[in-house]
Design an enzyme around this catalytic site. Sequence first.
Site, PDB file in Angstrom:
ATOM      1  N   ASP A 184      -8.045  -7.368   0.608  1.00 12.83           N
ATOM      2  CA  ASP A 184      -7.201  -7.467   1.804  1.00 12.83           C
ATOM      3  C   ASP A 184      -7.970  -6.886   2.972  1.00 12.83           C
ATOM      4  O   ASP A 184      -8.845  -6.038   2.792  1.00 12.83           O
ATOM      5  CB  ASP A 184      -5.886  -6.692   1.636  1.00 12.83           C
ATOM      6  N   CYS A 222     -13.656 -27.577   8.174  1.00 13.27           N
ATOM      7  CA  CYS A 222     -12.360 -26.943   7.922  1.00 13.27           C
ATOM      8  C   CYS A 222     -11.226 -27.962   8.003  1.00 13.27           C
ATOM      9  O   CYS A 222     -11.212 -28.820   8.882  1.00 13.27           O
ATOM     10  CB  CYS A 222     -12.129 -25.816   8.925  1.00 13.27           C
ATOM     11  N   GLY A 244       0.738   3.885   1.744  1.00 12.82           N
ATOM     12  CA  GLY A 244       0.948   4.496   3.049  1.00 12.82           C
ATOM     13  C   GLY A 244       0.145   5.760   3.269  1.00 12.82           C
ATOM     14  O   GLY A 244       0.152   6.323   4.360  1.00 12.82           O
ATOM     15  N   GLY A 245      -0.577   6.209   2.238  1.00 11.51           N
ATOM     16  CA  GLY A 245      -1.362   7.428   2.386  1.00 11.51           C
ATOM     17  C   GLY A 245      -2.432   7.320   3.449  1.00 11.51           C
ATOM     18  O   GLY A 245      -2.663   8.260   4.216  1.00 11.51           O
ATOM     19  N   PHE A 246      -3.089   6.161   3.517  1.00 13.20           N
ATOM     20  CA  PHE A 246      -4.147   5.962   4.516  1.00 13.20           C
ATOM     21  C   PHE A 246      -3.580   6.047   5.922  1.00 13.20           C
ATOM     22  O   PHE A 246      -4.165   6.672   6.805  1.00 13.20           O
ATOM     23  CB  PHE A 246      -4.828   4.610   4.303  1.00 13.20           C
ATOM     24  N   ASP A 266       0.858  -1.181   0.000  1.00 11.45           N
ATOM     25  CA  ASP A 266       0.000   0.000   0.000  1.00 11.45           C
ATOM     26  C   ASP A 266       0.897   1.234   0.000  1.00 11.45           C
ATOM     27  O   ASP A 266       2.032   1.190   0.468  1.00 11.45           O
ATOM     28  CB  ASP A 266      -0.893  -0.033   1.245  1.00 11.45           C
ATOM     29  N   HIS A 275      -6.335 -20.587  11.642  1.00  9.74           N
ATOM     30  CA  HIS A 275      -7.699 -20.981  11.273  1.00  9.74           C
ATOM     31  C   HIS A 275      -8.401 -19.886  10.470  1.00  9.74           C
ATOM     32  O   HIS A 275      -8.971 -20.158   9.400  1.00  9.74           O
ATOM     33  CB  HIS A 275      -8.544 -21.311  12.494  1.00  9.74           C
TER      34      HIS A 275
END
Length: 372
Positions: free
Chosen positions: A270, A308, A92-94, A90, A339
């Site tokens: 993500d 699972c 990094g602006g956020f 990313d 998990h």
Amino acid sequence: MEFTLEATSKNARACTIKTAHSTIKTPVFMPVGTLGSVKALDMEDVLDLLGAEIILANTYHMYLRPGDETVAKMGKLHGFTTYPKSFLTDSGGFQAFSLSDISKASENGIEFRSHIDGSKHFFTPKKVIDIQHNLGSDIMMILDDLVALPATGERIALSIERTTAWAKESIEYFRKKQKEGIGAEQNIFAIIQGGTDKAFRTKSATELCALDFDGFAIGGLSVGELNNEMYDTVEHTVKYMPKDKPRYLMGVGTPEDLIENIERGIDMFDCVMPTRNARNGTLFTSFGRLNIKGATYKEDAQPVDSECECLTCKRYSRAYLNHLFRSREIAYFRLATIHNLHYYLNLMREAREAILEDKYAEFKAEFYRKRG
């Protein structure tokens, strides 16, 4: 990057993305490794137990500590972390916007103070590309002007204007550096903004998708808007995104969010939710969420999820995880994270199979049926 659209099931897509380090089958969920590490796991877990072909790291955090130049000296992200598959970083602006007590965006970039020591920094479109060159990620994101919702129309319009200007500066600089032999194997995505306003989203998507980016992301969602507002915004925005490039919805979200947005044509996701919720005692299952700290699980011999196949569910009971959580044992955090991430990644694999068989609608119906 090689991008192949393999199949569709109405608007849902199954694609393949080939980078210099891995072949990524979509839909894909990218585990978040903000600091170059997926919390509670080592890279062997990520590779062998989860089979993750791509993870996310964060430019803001790696720039501040240990420093992008240090990472470059240590073999870039792949050498530093020993993770041999793909990285997305990313811009990094956020984080500059959300973690800094003092953050100011101007036409030139974003000024902020480090959340670590209060030192002052300035991110420009070119600087975040230089940082990501040092990090050596397979996919880098441009600097964008993020707007907190709700926001005025005037502020959103300014955000789009800045983001488009920064995108033009970014792609020109990125391609120039590639011709100089820097970042030749890296790829760059732009980030569409516009809040939940369809006219603004149309404008941003149209302007950015006319530029020579390798893929496009939808940003500025999952920030407090209603779920239906998010889904409507995504459904509208993808109409203006190219079919022959990856589509990435940033920071989203719950299993339900993934299922809904795959149906609307998103390829990549993500979110910190599976890892953060694991640490806080919430586990995701085929039948809904399970709060493992509850007293009801103290003597429950069942696995977390009977459907699972993760290491945690094959070996351990709900009672044991309940005990580990209540005792704050470090082993709990690893087992719970394994998990939750296995659940997310497997959900994406099942969604892909349904798309390849043109049965996504049936897959989605069964997903909700199990949840009652």
